[in-house]
Design a protein around this motif. Sequence first.
Motif, PDB file in Angstrom:
ATOM      1  N   ALA A 141     -53.372  57.212  94.810  1.00  0.00           N
ATOM      2  CA  ALA A 141     -53.712  55.938  94.171  1.00  0.00           C
ATOM      3  C   ALA A 141     -55.061  56.035  93.464  1.00  0.00           C
ATOM      4  N   ASP A 142     -56.043  56.665  94.100  1.00  0.00           N
ATOM      5  CA  ASP A 142     -57.350  56.847  93.466  1.00  0.00           C
ATOM      6  C   ASP A 142     -57.241  57.676  92.198  1.00  0.00           C
ATOM      7  N   ALA A 143     -56.442  58.741  92.243  1.00  0.00           N
ATOM      8  CA  ALA A 143     -56.267  59.597  91.066  1.00  0.00           C
ATOM      9  C   ALA A 143     -55.595  58.830  89.926  1.00  0.00           C
ATOM     10  N   ILE A 144     -54.636  57.983  90.257  1.00  0.00           N
ATOM     11  CA  ILE A 144     -53.947  57.187  89.232  1.00  0.00           C
ATOM     12  C   ILE A 144     -54.924  56.213  88.578  1.00  0.00           C
ATOM     13  N   VAL A 145     -55.720  55.528  89.383  1.00  0.00           N
ATOM     14  CA  VAL A 145     -56.694  54.571  88.849  1.00  0.00           C
ATOM     15  C   VAL A 145     -57.705  55.289  87.957  1.00  0.00           C
ATOM     16  N   GLU A 146     -58.218  56.431  88.421  1.00  0.00           N
ATOM     17  CA  GLU A 146     -59.204  57.186  87.633  1.00  0.00           C
ATOM     18  C   GLU A 146     -58.612  57.642  86.299  1.00  0.00           C
ATOM     19  N   ARG A 147     -57.379  58.157  86.327  1.00  0.00           N
ATOM     20  CA  ARG A 147     -56.766  58.655  85.093  1.00  0.00           C
ATOM     21  C   ARG A 147     -56.467  57.509  84.136  1.00  0.00           C
ATOM     22  N   GLN A 148     -55.924  56.392  84.653  1.00  0.00           N
ATOM     23  CA  GLN A 148     -55.613  55.259  83.784  1.00  0.00           C
ATOM     24  C   GLN A 148     -56.891  54.690  83.160  1.00  0.00           C
ATOM     25  N   THR A 149     -57.956  54.592  83.934  1.00  0.00           N
ATOM     26  CA  THR A 149     -59.227  54.093  83.403  1.00  0.00           C
ATOM     27  C   THR A 149     -59.747  55.006  82.308  1.00  0.00           C
ATOM     28  N   ALA A 150     -59.698  56.309  82.520  1.00  0.00           N
ATOM     29  CA  ALA A 150     -60.162  57.267  81.514  1.00  0.00           C
ATOM     30  C   ALA A 150     -59.330  57.164  80.231  1.00  0.00           C
ATOM     31  N   LEU A 151     -58.009  57.019  80.386  1.00  0.00           N
ATOM     32  CA  LEU A 151     -57.146  56.898  79.210  1.00  0.00           C
ATOM     33  C   LEU A 151     -57.400  55.602  78.453  1.00  0.00           C
ATOM     34  N   LYS A 152     -57.614  54.503  79.177  1.00  0.00           N
ATOM     35  CA  LYS A 152     -57.924  53.225  78.522  1.00  0.00           C
ATOM     36  C   LYS A 152     -59.270  53.292  77.810  1.00  0.00           C
ATOM     37  N   ASP A 153     -60.275  53.843  78.484  1.00  0.00           N
ATOM     38  CA  ASP A 153     -61.609  53.945  77.883  1.00  0.00           C
ATOM     39  C   ASP A 153     -61.596  54.803  76.621  1.00  0.00           C
ATOM     40  N   ALA A 154     -60.729  55.805  76.588  1.00  0.00           N
ATOM     41  CA  ALA A 154     -60.631  56.679  75.417  1.00  0.00           C
ATOM     42  C   ALA A 154     -59.753  56.067  74.320  1.00  0.00           C
ATOM     43  N   GLY A 155     -59.106  54.932  74.619  1.00  0.00           N
ATOM     44  CA  GLY A 155     -58.299  54.251  73.611  1.00  0.00           C
ATOM     45  C   GLY A 155     -56.862  54.730  73.499  1.00  0.00           C
ATOM     46  N   TYR A 156     -56.424  55.557  74.429  1.00  0.00           N
ATOM     47  CA  TYR A 156     -55.065  56.102  74.340  1.00  0.00           C
ATOM     48  C   TYR A 156     -53.977  55.098  74.721  1.00  0.00           C
ATOM     49  N   LEU A 157     -54.313  54.044  75.432  1.00  0.00           N
ATOM     50  CA  LEU A 157     -53.298  53.098  75.885  1.00  0.00           C
ATOM     51  C   LEU A 157     -53.355  51.761  75.147  1.00  0.00           C
ATOM     52  N   LYS A 158     -54.022  51.723  73.980  1.00  0.00           N
ATOM     53  CA  LYS A 158     -54.159  50.450  73.269  1.00  0.00           C
ATOM     54  C   LYS A 158     -52.834  49.937  72.715  1.00  0.00           C
ATOM     55  N   ASP A 159     -51.881  50.812  72.423  1.00  0.00           N
ATOM     56  CA  ASP A 159     -50.578  50.399  71.906  1.00  0.00           C
ATOM     57  C   ASP A 159     -49.487  50.509  72.971  1.00  0.00           C
ATOM     58  N   ALA A 160     -49.860  50.362  74.226  1.00  0.00           N
ATOM     59  CA  ALA A 160     -48.904  50.548  75.323  1.00  0.00           C
ATOM     60  C   ALA A 160     -47.766  49.543  75.259  1.00  0.00           C
ATOM     61  N   GLU A 161     -48.068  48.282  74.997  1.00  0.00           N
ATOM     62  CA  GLU A 161     -47.011  47.257  74.956  1.00  0.00           C
ATOM     63  C   GLU A 161     -46.051  47.505  73.797  1.00  0.00           C
ATOM     64  N   ALA A 162     -46.561  47.974  72.680  1.00  0.00           N
ATOM     65  CA  ALA A 162     -45.682  48.299  71.545  1.00  0.00           C
ATOM     66  C   ALA A 162     -44.769  49.461  71.899  1.00  0.00           C
ATOM     67  N   ALA A 163     -45.290  50.423  72.642  1.00  0.00           N
ATOM     68  CA  ALA A 163     -44.471  51.568  73.062  1.00  0.00           C
ATOM     69  C   ALA A 163     -43.363  51.116  74.003  1.00  0.00           C
ATOM     70  N   VAL A 164     -43.674  50.202  74.915  1.00  0.00           N
ATOM     71  CA  VAL A 164     -42.651  49.674  75.830  1.00  0.00           C
ATOM     72  C   VAL A 164     -41.605  48.903  75.040  1.00  0.00           C
ATOM     73  N   ALA A 165     -42.047  48.098  74.068  1.00  0.00           N
ATOM     74  CA  ALA A 165     -41.106  47.342  73.229  1.00  0.00           C
ATOM     75  C   ALA A 165     -40.208  48.278  72.424  1.00  0.00           C
ATOM     76  N   ALA A 166     -40.729  49.458  72.099  1.00  0.00           N
ATOM     77  CA  ALA A 166     -39.946  50.440  71.345  1.00  0.00           C
ATOM     78  C   ALA A 166     -38.994  51.235  72.232  1.00  0.00           C
ATOM     79  N   GLY A 167     -39.039  51.008  73.541  1.00  0.00           N
ATOM     80  CA  GLY A 167     -38.078  51.663  74.432  1.00  0.00           C
ATOM     81  C   GLY A 167     -38.646  52.706  75.365  1.00  0.00           C
ATOM     82  N   ILE A 168     -39.958  52.899  75.351  1.00  0.00           N
ATOM     83  CA  ILE A 168     -40.565  53.850  76.285  1.00  0.00           C
ATOM     84  C   ILE A 168     -40.448  53.276  77.695  1.00  0.00           C
TER      85      ILE A 168
END
Length: 193
Positions: A141-168
């Motif tokens: 759980a700690d590793a997941i939180v750390e990785r998700q935070t790093a990805l968000k801070d780097a801007g990689y997850l800014k279009d996450a909802e659009a990706a889900v809407a596209a079928g991811i």
Amino acid sequence: MGGTQEFTSTYGRWLTGAAAVTAVIALVSVAIGDGLGESLRLIPLFALVVLLVWALFWNPAVEVSDGEIVVRNVLATVRVPWPAYRGFTVKYSLVVHTTGADVTAWAAPRSSGTAQRMRRRRPDPGPLGPGRHNANADRIADAIVERQTALKDAGYLKDAEAAVAAGIGPQRRWHWLTIAGVVVLTAASIALF
């Protein structure tokens, strides 16, 4: 970003190795005591036991990488891309919440109370690096939180909802080879007795 972190059970690896060694010793003992024919009849049964121990204790794992969380359980592997990840809970084991069905991680049991107290007495080693680590729900759980935070801070997850809407979404792949192996070895064990 970071390398892949794989969380597995060290105990499970030792247990699988012990089961395999025990099976070989038992086969040799039967061959010496009762003859090679009796030993050959027991091969499917011992192979079944080793396969089951491997499937239950060695194979399960959780991988956390920049692209996804992979939960490898006994019967199936579920790949959860970061846009499809919705959180986790730690009950008896780690449960990963997704845009699809929740995924319980067989390889990530909750730490016992004794293990948690022992960990609190030791100094915090800091974040885990890439590579293989011993699995428990809290550590993953700690590793997941750390990785998700790093990805968000780097801007990689800014279009996450659009990706889900596209079928991811999460993808499940059944371990048909393991399932078939259990069925065949069970049938062979029954047939030879």
